[in-house]
Write a protein that holds these residues in place. Structure first.
Motif, PDB file in Angstrom:
ATOM      1  N   LEU A   1       0.821  -1.212   0.000  1.00 36.12           N
ATOM      2  CA  LEU A   1       0.000   0.000   0.000  1.00 36.12           C
ATOM      3  C   LEU A   1       0.853   1.259   0.000  1.00 36.12           C
ATOM      4  O   LEU A   1       0.525   2.240  -0.653  1.00 36.12           O
ATOM      5  N   SER A   2       1.973   1.217   0.748  1.00 35.81           N
ATOM      6  CA  SER A   2       2.772   2.432   0.957  1.00 35.81           C
ATOM      7  C   SER A   2       4.011   2.519   0.080  1.00 35.81           C
ATOM      8  O   SER A   2       4.543   3.614  -0.125  1.00 35.81           O
TER       9      SER A   2
ATOM     10  N   ARG B   1      -1.303  11.323  -1.139  1.00 35.97           N
ATOM     11  CA  ARG B   1      -0.805  11.440  -2.509  1.00 35.97           C
ATOM     12  C   ARG B   1      -0.414  12.882  -2.787  1.00 35.97           C
ATOM     13  O   ARG B   1      -1.179  13.813  -2.515  1.00 35.97           O
TER      14      ARG B   1
ATOM     15  N   PRO C   1      -1.275   6.345  -1.878  1.00 35.73           N
ATOM     16  CA  PRO C   1      -2.725   6.543  -1.799  1.00 35.73           C
ATOM     17  C   PRO C   1      -3.074   7.515  -0.676  1.00 35.73           C
ATOM     18  O   PRO C   1      -2.247   7.781   0.205  1.00 35.73           O
TER      19      PRO C   1
ATOM     20  N   LEU D   1      -4.621   7.489   2.422  1.00 35.15           N
ATOM     21  CA  LEU D   1      -5.075   6.428   3.306  1.00 35.15           C
ATOM     22  C   LEU D   1      -4.258   6.461   4.594  1.00 35.15           C
ATOM     23  O   LEU D   1      -3.089   6.848   4.591  1.00 35.15           O
TER      24      LEU D   1
ATOM     25  N   ARG E   1       3.468  -4.759  -8.678  1.00 30.76           N
ATOM     26  CA  ARG E   1       2.049  -4.588  -9.023  1.00 30.76           C
ATOM     27  C   ARG E   1       1.759  -5.144 -10.425  1.00 30.76           C
ATOM     28  O   ARG E   1       0.713  -5.729 -10.677  1.00 30.76           O
TER      29      ARG E   1
ATOM     30  N   ILE F   1      -3.846  -4.941  -5.215  1.00 36.15           N
ATOM     31  CA  ILE F   1      -3.626  -3.832  -4.286  1.00 36.15           C
ATOM     32  C   ILE F   1      -4.389  -2.577  -4.703  1.00 36.15           C
ATOM     33  O   ILE F   1      -4.964  -1.890  -3.861  1.00 36.15           O
ATOM     34  N   PRO F   2      -4.450  -2.212  -6.011  1.00 34.97           N
ATOM     35  CA  PRO F   2      -5.212  -1.005  -6.383  1.00 34.97           C
ATOM     36  C   PRO F   2      -6.675  -1.089  -5.952  1.00 34.97           C
ATOM     37  O   PRO F   2      -7.240  -0.108  -5.452  1.00 34.97           O
TER      38      PRO F   2
ATOM     39  N   THR G   1      -6.802  -0.715  -2.184  1.00 37.50           N
ATOM     40  CA  THR G   1      -6.582   0.679  -1.801  1.00 37.50           C
ATOM     41  C   THR G   1      -7.847   1.500  -1.998  1.00 37.50           C
ATOM     42  O   THR G   1      -8.260   2.268  -1.116  1.00 37.50           O
ATOM     43  N   SER G   2      -8.476   1.369  -3.162  1.00 38.19           N
ATOM     44  CA  SER G   2      -9.695   2.125  -3.454  1.00 38.19           C
ATOM     45  C   SER G   2     -10.805   1.776  -2.467  1.00 38.19           C
ATOM     46  O   SER G   2     -11.499   2.654  -1.947  1.00 38.19           O
TER      47      SER G   2
ATOM     48  N   LEU H   1     -10.525   0.520   0.587  1.00 36.13           N
ATOM     49  CA  LEU H   1     -10.208   0.999   1.930  1.00 36.13           C
ATOM     50  C   LEU H   1     -10.455   2.499   2.058  1.00 36.13           C
ATOM     51  O   LEU H   1     -10.985   2.973   3.071  1.00 36.13           O
ATOM     52  N   THR H   2     -10.073   3.259   1.039  1.00 36.56           N
ATOM     53  CA  THR H   2     -10.260   4.708   1.078  1.00 36.56           C
ATOM     54  C   THR H   2     -11.739   5.059   1.166  1.00 36.56           C
ATOM     55  O   THR H   2     -12.158   5.867   1.999  1.00 36.56           O
TER      56      THR H   2
END
Length: 794
Positions: free
Chosen positions: A63-64, A86, A146, A148, A270, A293-294, A297-298, A300-301
């Protein structure tokens, strides 16, 4: 304009819209968290949890883009909060790290350097026992990051490794449980795909605190380690067939050990992940939104933003309640003025003394209007003094002889015989009455003295407590007040006891012009006569046959007459026994009259000479200190503990004010609902799962509606359901129903403002005059009730 430029402008517009609608909510949560209100306010957060070596840190790394320290056993030995934002394209990668207890930060120039800093901070925090509950805080910004914030927690420990403290198992479990129990924590449960889901501990723990799976999101890791032909188990979980969660699951593929050794970049990892799922014979046939992961990430946000939006109003109400309490606590430890110079100290002493005297006077008079007395029942002096007065009355009553008992009358007859002088037969000696009543009145003195001592102790206690609340930070001054009070009360108690003794002495010389005495004597005599008559007739009824059983009326009459003659000889004949019965009635009547009079006078004496004089005497005594500068300086030396407590409370108050302001600010910056024609309604569209509206429905469709209110109002019936304002009925011809409002709609906004409490919402709606009102509704979250059977209003 070229197509490429148009695309760039469109992308830029979407990014700006995303920044305007998403980032403020994330920043709000972060601002609230940095105010160190964790113990007072639970802020929505995402916590990464799972077994050791389940791939937790690898998920956070993906993620980071920061390679977290790796190894076997307990690698994550303290919480790590990663705040990712970001940055604009072309901006440099930046990161700073710190610990929760320190404001000092360490800057990192690249991810590898940050990895080293994390390792050093971990060693620093866990040096003592290999584990710490204090968090490492990382703030990272880069164009690839991201928007997040996530918290990485230590993995669940089952056995301690060599060199590890045995307490670490309980410490880690307690830390995880603490985060799990926080109702606003989103649980990111990391589960290795190559293990049996039935054995995964974190899902069971999550289920115990989140049985409906409303705040648990599962992340399946290590899909490349699933054995051939064993994919069905993973697919059943991923598609929410087995161990279903309302938030579902996402499968990710992190860097393998070989890729870690080869230093494979995040971008390449990725790409490898995307290729793995796209070419996998089983996973490639499933919804692509379940992988990568994308997508994680989306998801989770959006989840975090929605959670913050949903909890904003409850958090604000909670902060306002806390703020009110803390402000009261600050007032309780604050002084009435400064005491830097001699004149300021003189003025402050006079102010404190006057304030104390005012409050004490209210306490003595039983006037409890001031808030200080209202919230401190122990200061209600007169109410507590009434308890002492009632106890005095009870003790005096308990000291009364049993005037009507046979034993008392027999002893009284003997005493009358022993005191007989030259009186003729049938006459009683007045001197005997005086001697007896004086003996009984002497028994009142011990209860009176006890009441005086209790009143003195009560007054001293109330004075000490009252002044401790008025001069809370000045211990020397408080002690001086206590000493002065003790001296005054000692003198007033001595005076009061002398007055009580004088009351006793006065009562021992019988006197009254009160008609009560004569009436009570007559009543007692009549009661004896009535008792004798009743006894005579009872004996007749007890005889065999009696009157009703066929016995002779003449015989019954003779029996009653005989009984009454016998009673008359005993009660009114010329004998010691008859005199004793009559004397007992007179003694009882006068004792009752005198004891009531004494208790009233004794209570008034205690009130007047101990309670009522205390305030003026204290005030007079304390004014003598005004011109003693040396003593004043010692009086106004503040208690360091109170100073520290006041400082902490003021800091907490300021943090709560900032939190309240931040939440109010994000509410105020929400755009008002668009104005449509009367009765129109418009669902908000969404882009990439982020609502275009400034508020987000929790689980349904966001509806904006404009209603033209008439004189009869909206015609709604609303219900308070779990803190939500839900439409549960319409009046016939309701403008709200005609405008398109449905049963089950949740009211989110009124004219752009978020409703507060349920009753506040009702009052707000009632206050609206004729004209248009703009409402925002959540449709679909609350249980829908068929409009065919509406709840009718009167």
């Amino acid at each position: 304009m070229k197509n490429g430029d148009a695309a760039d402008e469109k992308t830029s517009a979407l990014v700006k819209e995303y920044d305007a609608k998403v980032r403020p909510w994330l920043e709000l949560a972060e601002d609230l968290r940095t105010l160190n209100l964790d113990s007072a306010l639970a802020v929505p957060q995402i916590c990464v949890m799972g077994d050791q070596s389940s791939g937790k840190s690898s998920v956070l790394e993906a993620l980071s883009g920061v390679p977290f320290p790796r190894g076997s056993g307990l690698v994550t030995r303290c919480p790590c909060r990663m705040v990712m934002r970001r940055a604009e394209a072309g901006s440099p990668w930046t990161a700073v790290a710190s610990t929760g207890s320190s404001s000092a930060t360490i800057a990192a120039e690249n991810p590898a350097q940050l990895t080293s800093i994390i390792a050093r901070l971990t060693e620093s925090l866990t040096r003592e026992n290999g584990f710490s509950t204090e968090a490492i805080v990382i703030r990272l910004s880069s164009p690839e990051a991201p928007d997040l914030t996530v918290v990485d927690l230590p993995g669940i420990v089952r056995t301690a490794t060599a060199g590890q403290d045995m307490h670490v198992i309980n410490d880690v479990n307690n830390l995880i449980e603490e985060y799990l129990r926080q109702e606003r924590t989103i649980i990111l449960a990391v589960i290795p795909s190559n293990q049996d889901i039935a054995t995964i501990d974190i899902l069971e723990r999550a289920h115990s605190v989140d049985p409906l799976g409303e705040r648990t999101l599962g992340v399946l890791t290590k899909p490349d380690l699933i054995g051939p032909g064993n994919e069905d188990e993973a697919v059943a979980v991923l598609t929410n067939v087995r161990k279903p969660l309302k938030l579902g699951y996402v499968m990710v593929k992190n860097r393998s050990q070989a890729q870690v050794k080869q230093a494979t970049s995040n971008v390449a990892a990725r790409h490898d992940e995307s290729k793995f799922f796209a070419t996998h014979p089983i996973f490639s046939r499933l919804d692509k939104g379940l992988f990568g992961i994308p997508n994680l990430t989306s998801k989770l946000t959006k989840l975090l933003v929605h959670r913050i939006q949903d909890d904003l109003a409850p958090m604000k109400r909670h902060v306002e309640v806390l703020l009110s309490k803390v402000r009261a606590d600050v007032r309780a430890v604050s002084s009435y003025g400064t005491a830097e110079t001699p004149s300021e100290r003189q003025k402050l002493l006079v102010t404190l003394t006057q304030e104390f005297a005012r409050h004490l006077n209210d306490c003595v008079r039983g006037e409890y209007r001031d808030r200080l007395i209202v919230v401190n029942p122990n200061l209600r002096l007169y109410t507590r003094a009434l308890v002492i007065f009632t106890e005095l009355q009870s003790r005096v009553v308990d000291a009364a002889p049993d005037f009507r008992s046979r034993r008392f009358i027999d002893n009284l007859a003997k005493d009358l015989d022993g005191l007989r002088g030259r009186e003729l037969p049938g006459f009683m000696s007045a001197q005997s009455f005086y001697m007896f009543i004086q003996q009984y009145i002497d028994a009142w003195l011990p209860p009176a003295r006890m009441a005086a001592a209790q009143t003195r102790a009560l007054a001293a206690e109330v004075v000490a407590e009252l002044f401790s609340k008025i001069a809370v930070s000045y211990p020397v001054l408080r002690e001086e007040f206590v000493q002065v009070t003790a001296t005054i009360l000692e003198k007033t108690e001595e005076k009061c006891i002398k007055l009580l003794e004088a009351l006793i002495l006065r009562e021992k010389d019988p006197f009254t012009i009160n008609e009560f005495l004569q009436a009570h004597i007559n009543k007692l005599r009549y009661d004896r006569f009535e008792s004798a008559v009743q006894s005579a007739f009872t004996n007749v009824a007890a005889q065999e046959g009696g009157i009703s059983g066929g016995g002779s009326w003449q015989a019954a009459k003779e029996h009653v007459a005989s009984a009454m003659r016998s009673w008359y000889r005993d009660a009114h004949g010329v004998s010691s026994a008859a005199n004793a019965q009559d004397m007992a009635a007179i003694l009882e009547a006068y004792w009752t009259l005198a004891s009531k009079r004494f208790v009233d006078n004794a209570c008034m004496t205690l009130d007047q000479h101990i309670l009522s004089t205390l305030g003026p005497k204290l005030q007079e005594q304390c004014y003598q200190f005004v011109h003693n500068e040396q003593q004043l300086e010692s009086f106004f030396t503040e208690d360091p503990k109170i100073v520290a407590k006041r400082k902490d409370l003021i800091q907490l108050r300021d943090r709560l004010v900032k939190a309240n302001t931040a939440m109010a600010s994000i509410q105020a910056h929400r755009a008002p609902p668009p104005r449509h024609s009367t009765g129109s309604r418009q669902p908000d569209s969404a882009h990439n799962g982020i609502s275009h509206g400034d508020i987000s429905s929790v689980g349904g469709q966001l509806i904006r509606i404009t209603i033209d209110i008439g004189k009869a109002g909206l015609g709604l019936q609303l219900a308070d359901e779990g803190g939500r304002v839900v439409v549960r009925g319409f009046r016939p011809g309701s403008p709200a129903q005609q405008a398109g409002m449905n049963l089950g709609d949740i009211l989110l906004e009124i004219n752009g403002a978020i409703p507060g409490t349920f009753m506040g919402t009702i009052q707000k709606l009632k206050s609206l005059g004729p004209g248009p009102v703009h409402l925002a509704l959540d449709r679909g979250t609350a249980k829908h009730i068929s409009p065919a059977a509406p709840a009718h209003l009167p």
